[in-house]
Write a protein that holds these residues in place. Sequence first.
Motif, short mmCIF file in Angstrom:
data_model
loop_
_atom_site.label_atom_id
_atom_site.label_comp_id
_atom_site.label_asym_id
_atom_site.label_seq_id
_atom_site.Cartn_x
_atom_site.Cartn_y
_atom_site.Cartn_z
N ALA A 277 4.93 8.52 4.38
CA ALA A 277 4.09 9.55 5.00
C ALA A 277 4.62 10.95 4.74
CB ALA A 277 4.01 9.30 6.50
N GLY A 278 5.86 11.03 4.23
CA GLY A 278 6.50 12.34 4.16
C GLY A 278 6.37 13.06 2.83
N PHE A 279 5.69 12.47 1.85
CA PHE A 279 5.66 13.10 0.53
C PHE A 279 4.26 13.63 0.25
CE2 PHE A 279 8.38 9.19 -0.13
CZ PHE A 279 9.55 9.84 0.20
N GLU A 280 4.10 14.95 0.40
CA GLU A 280 2.76 15.51 0.24
C GLU A 280 2.22 15.36 -1.16
OE1 GLU A 280 2.48 19.48 1.85
OE2 GLU A 280 3.19 18.62 3.76
N ALA A 281 3.09 15.54 -2.16
CA ALA A 281 2.61 15.55 -3.55
C ALA A 281 2.39 14.14 -4.09
CB ALA A 281 3.60 16.29 -4.44
N THR A 282 2.81 13.15 -3.33
CA THR A 282 2.74 11.78 -3.83
C THR A 282 1.43 11.15 -3.44
OG1 THR A 282 5.11 11.64 -3.55
CG2 THR A 282 3.95 9.57 -3.83
N ASN A 283 0.87 10.42 -4.39
CA ASN A 283 -0.38 9.71 -4.18
C ASN A 283 -0.06 8.36 -3.54
OD1 ASN A 283 -3.06 8.89 -4.76
ND2 ASN A 283 -2.96 10.30 -6.51
N VAL A 284 -0.53 8.13 -2.34
CA VAL A 284 -0.22 6.87 -1.67
C VAL A 284 -1.49 6.06 -1.44
CG1 VAL A 284 0.75 5.78 0.39
CG2 VAL A 284 1.77 7.89 -0.50
N SER A 285 -1.51 4.81 -1.89
CA SER A 285 -2.61 3.91 -1.58
C SER A 285 -2.08 2.82 -0.67
CB SER A 285 -3.15 3.20 -2.83
OG SER A 285 -3.41 4.10 -3.84
N VAL A 286 -2.89 2.44 0.28
CA VAL A 286 -2.50 1.36 1.18
C VAL A 286 -3.43 0.18 0.96
CG1 VAL A 286 -2.15 0.67 3.57
CG2 VAL A 286 -1.69 3.04 2.86
N ILE A 287 -2.84 -0.98 0.66
CA ILE A 287 -3.62 -2.21 0.58
C ILE A 287 -3.16 -3.08 1.74
CG2 ILE A 287 -4.30 -4.17 -0.86
CD1 ILE A 287 -3.48 -2.69 -3.32
N PRO A 288 -4.08 -3.72 2.46
CA PRO A 288 -3.65 -4.49 3.63
C PRO A 288 -2.57 -5.52 3.30
CG PRO A 288 -6.04 -4.38 3.54
CD PRO A 288 -5.53 -3.75 2.27
N HIS A 289 -1.70 -5.77 4.29
CA HIS A 289 -0.64 -6.76 4.15
C HIS A 289 -1.24 -8.16 4.34
CE1 HIS A 289 3.43 -8.32 4.28
NE2 HIS A 289 3.09 -9.03 5.33
N ASP A 290 -2.02 -8.55 3.36
CA ASP A 290 -2.73 -9.83 3.40
C ASP A 290 -2.94 -10.20 1.95
OD1 ASP A 290 -5.01 -11.65 4.87
OD2 ASP A 290 -5.69 -10.90 2.94
N ALA A 291 -2.46 -11.38 1.55
CA ALA A 291 -2.43 -11.71 0.12
C ALA A 291 -3.83 -11.65 -0.51
CB ALA A 291 -1.80 -13.08 -0.09
N GLU A 292 -4.83 -12.18 0.18
CA GLU A 292 -6.17 -12.18 -0.43
C GLU A 292 -6.72 -10.78 -0.59
OE1 GLU A 292 -8.85 -15.00 1.31
OE2 GLU A 292 -7.44 -16.65 0.98
N ALA A 293 -6.54 -9.97 0.45
CA ALA A 293 -7.02 -8.58 0.37
C ALA A 293 -6.25 -7.81 -0.71
CB ALA A 293 -6.87 -7.90 1.72
N PHE A 294 -4.95 -8.09 -0.80
CA PHE A 294 -4.10 -7.39 -1.76
C PHE A 294 -4.52 -7.72 -3.19
CE2 PHE A 294 -0.42 -6.02 -4.08
CZ PHE A 294 0.10 -4.97 -3.33
N ALA A 295 -4.73 -9.02 -3.46
CA ALA A 295 -5.13 -9.44 -4.81
C ALA A 295 -6.47 -8.81 -5.18
CB ALA A 295 -5.24 -10.97 -4.87
N ARG A 296 -7.35 -8.78 -4.23
CA ARG A 296 -8.69 -8.26 -4.50
C ARG A 296 -8.66 -6.77 -4.85
NH1 ARG A 296 -14.12 -9.64 -1.53
NH2 ARG A 296 -15.29 -7.75 -1.96
#
Length: 336
Positions: A277-296
């Motif tokens: 959360a602390g890096f303004e210049a960094t591009n952060v994507s969040v994928i749910p901590h769930d294997a099926e959602a992550f793979a998708r």
Amino acid sequence: MTTEILSTHTPERFRQAVSSAAELLRAGEVVALPTETVYGLAANALDPKAVAKIFQVKGRPAHNPIIVHIASNAMARNCVRRWPPLAEQFARSFWPGPLTLVLPRAAIIPEIVTAGGATVGLRWPSHPFMQAVIRECGFPLAAPSANLSNQISPTNAAHVRAQLAGKIPLIVDGGQSQVGIESTVLDLTVSPPRILRPGMIHAESLAAIGGEVTRDGWQATGSEARRSPGMLQKHYSPKAKLLVLQWNDDAELQAQLVARHLSLATCHVIAHTKIPAGFEATNVSVIPHDAEAFARALYAELHRCDAAGAKLIVVEALPATPEWSGIADRLRRAAA
Ligand code: TXA
Ligand code: MG
């Protein structure tokens, strides 16, 4: 060549797209079609000239066999010399779905499909559009992932267009692929059966149905890798450098990047649990901590990073449990 893109979200459009795709396939053309794993670049599996176009469009090496897609048990049996009881058991449990069974090839399957080998990989996809096209054609469809060789597989029509527009006559848009990574490839010509490419149907699920299965180490080499190039150490790569790291907080992540002389400013982070959360210049994507959602979601994130010109993608390390093993395999190869 102009590439037509057809949608399928109303019954009328769905039917029109089925007949357009089937007409092109009957004429020996290659078309990009949705499947539940990733989009496929399909041709009539019984027509060697049509299959040759797949190799040409993708820039695919001739030693890499192509998976044959069927939509009934009868069609599956037509493609193989033997249909052992284990094939019946796996098919009954996992088809239609993201499992490819490697079996002895029948003579009707041309050598170009199997890269000259004596076996053929068969899959009955669950995507309704793919099934409808196979039924309409009445012949099986050879289809590798619809990307240029060695690039990330497409999980939506826009990904296909970015790589193949102008090279094929038709892309059918069947929405975001539900599974998101390529099928599990299981070799049934050896005993016990052997996983050649892990996927979302993992070893434990397979063992529950068919008894013991073995799994290759991820770094197959030599003749092994030639048999099933999905086993090549480097495969499925984004253009950016990819690292898998583990951290507890922003400072730990930063320290690891600094130690590697990498810049946070140009870094794209894909996280599922410890969200930076602390890096303004960094591009952060969040994928749910769930294997099926992550793979998708994973490949779409990698495509997005590539399209944004990312130089470095950092992926948060995955849990070491069976349901994550197929995804972990793809990340290892992308990072190699
Ligand atoms: O989910 C999928 O499997 C997707 C969709 C389109 O069905 N297809 C796919 O195809 O990923 P492709 O060409 O990108 O990967 C095919 C891989 C080969 O590289 C090889 O590792 C394995 O499947 N394969 C295919 N036929 C085989 C055979 N006869 N023996 C051993 N491995 C085979
Ligand atoms: Mg592929």
